[in-house]
Each structure stands twice: as structure tokens, then as C-alpha cells.
Design a protein around this motif. Sequence first.
Motif, PDB file in Angstrom:
ATOM      1  N   ALA A  45       0.840  -1.196   0.000  1.00 32.58           N
ATOM      2  CA  ALA A  45       0.000   0.000   0.000  1.00 32.58           C
ATOM      3  C   ALA A  45       0.873   1.243   0.000  1.00 32.58           C
ATOM      4  CB  ALA A  45      -0.920   0.024   1.219  1.00 32.58           C
ATOM      5  N   ASP A  46       0.409   2.251  -0.702  1.00 35.99           N
ATOM      6  CA  ASP A  46       1.003   3.574  -0.636  1.00 35.99           C
ATOM      7  C   ASP A  46       0.185   4.361   0.372  1.00 35.99           C
ATOM      8  OD1 ASP A  46       1.817   6.202  -0.928  1.00 35.99           O
ATOM      9  OD2 ASP A  46       1.879   6.146  -3.114  1.00 35.99           O
TER      10      ASP A  46
ATOM     11  N   SER B 289      -5.524   3.598  -1.967  1.00 36.28           N
ATOM     12  CA  SER B 289      -4.623   2.505  -1.616  1.00 36.28           C
ATOM     13  C   SER B 289      -4.778   2.120  -0.153  1.00 36.28           C
ATOM     14  CB  SER B 289      -3.174   2.924  -1.901  1.00 36.28           C
ATOM     15  OG  SER B 289      -2.271   1.885  -1.608  1.00 36.28           O
TER      16      SER B 289
ATOM     17  N   ALA C 200      -6.167  -1.420   1.333  1.00 33.91           N
ATOM     18  CA  ALA C 200      -5.320  -2.191   2.243  1.00 33.91           C
ATOM     19  C   ALA C 200      -6.069  -2.567   3.510  1.00 33.91           C
ATOM     20  CB  ALA C 200      -4.063  -1.385   2.592  1.00 33.91           C
TER      21      ALA C 200
ATOM     22  N   HIS D 117      -1.804   7.628  -0.366  1.00 36.31           N
ATOM     23  CA  HIS D 117      -2.914   7.649  -1.314  1.00 36.31           C
ATOM     24  C   HIS D 117      -4.158   7.033  -0.678  1.00 36.31           C
ATOM     25  CE1 HIS D 117      -0.916   8.684  -5.321  1.00 36.31           C
ATOM     26  NE2 HIS D 117       0.028   8.816  -4.397  1.00 36.31           N
TER      27      HIS D 117
END
Length: 252
Positions: A61-62, A68, A72, A65
Motif C-alpha cells: 500500500a502507498d 490505496s 489495504a 494515497h
Amino acid sequence: MSAKVKTAVVTGAARGIGAGVARRLAEDGLQVAVVDLDEDACASTVDTIRATGGTAVAIGADVSHEASVLAAVERVVTELGAPTVLVNNAGITRDNLLFKMSVDDWDSVMGVHLRGSFLMTRAIQQHMVDAGWGRIVNLSSTSALGNRGQANYAAAKAGMQGFTKTLALELGRFGVTANAIAPGFIATEMTEATAARLGMSFEEFKTAALPAIAVNRVGEPADIAHLASFFISEGAGFISGQVVYAAGGPRA
């Protein structure tokens, strides 16, 4: 909170402090979602936990963002159950003196540290509120007190402390505590990379740091993991909104 196994989310857990915290929480009996930008990079942490009988999953995951992060957390709920422990550890450095620092250097550090911690906490807090129990541990740094060449990182880490105290005030009545750990010199790949940028060997870098450390040694990820374990324990339920400088000596 029932006696069922708790689920923890640790960001930036592929290596360094995050990996150490993830392993320690698994030893404490929690299921752990090992979150990092590169899911494949989480394999070592996950494998170590599973090899000792623990339960862990790798999730890419980022954290900066929103979509994201939401994806997650949805995976965590599906694969492990609703999380009630969150360790916001993900972080990057983009060090430079102020006049050389780019806007991207600034925004990238703020995005991962502050925006990422906000997004992860906002996405998970409802699970804690629903359970009537939760633990949030945010990673700050001694750099929050100011550090040459780290205007972005220092500002982000100071921001983590204000964020932590506000979470403690807002979520305390739901059985949720929030505390911050501000590590000093910890031997990780990040500090090793700093040594390389300064043209020093890692051993030289560590030795140079010792005069400022009262206990006469640099820290290890396990030192931070031990403190995180305490904050997350049942017995720490009356401790919230605190910042502990884990730096081998006093900081002010």
C-alpha cells in the motif's frame, strides 16, 4: 474487548523499526498485517513471523494515497479480521539544506509521514471504536526537536506529536489510546544510507554518534519494538497522548 486474538497493522514494516515492531507484536500473540509500499519486500518479515508460529500477511500500500489505504484496510479485515492496533511507522527521508530542498522533497516527506498516518488512522479508527478498545502508536523522532538538513522530516515528526495528542483527546472515551515514540539513533538501513550520503562507513557513523548517547550504544529496532509492545499492552490503558524519546538518554 474480548479475549479473541487482536489484529495489528504496522506500516513501513518490510524492514527496520517497522519489521522489529511487527515481529514483537506477533511474539505478543497478535495477528499482524505487514504493510509496505512493496508487498514483495514484506516477505522476510512475514516469513520470520510465520516461522515462529505467528500469523501475518503482507499487504502492499502507498499510505499517502487514500484509495490505496482503503483497499489495504479492507484486505486486513478480510484476511485477518478488524484491526484494533495501528502502528504508523512508514517514513522516508529527503534530506537537504533548506535552500536546496525542492517542493517535491517537502511534499513527499509530508505525504508519507503525516498524510499517511492520517489516512491510516482515519480508516482504522472505526474498528477500534466499534470494539471499544484500540491502540495507536505513532513514530516520531528526536529530529522533531530540530535537525540541520531535515526541515521537512523535522516538521513532519513534530507534526506526528501534535497528531498523537489530538487522537488521544478525541478517541479516549472510546477506549482508544494514542502515544508516540521518538527514537534517537537506531541502526537501520535508513541510518546506514545517511552514513553513505555523508561519505562515512556505517561503523564510523555509529561511533561518531556515541558521545551524545548516555547509555553509550546506538539503538536497535528491538528497543523501539519493546516500547511499542508496552504502549499496546492491556496494562497501558491509562497512558495516552504521551511522547517518549527513546534515545538512550534525556531529550527536551
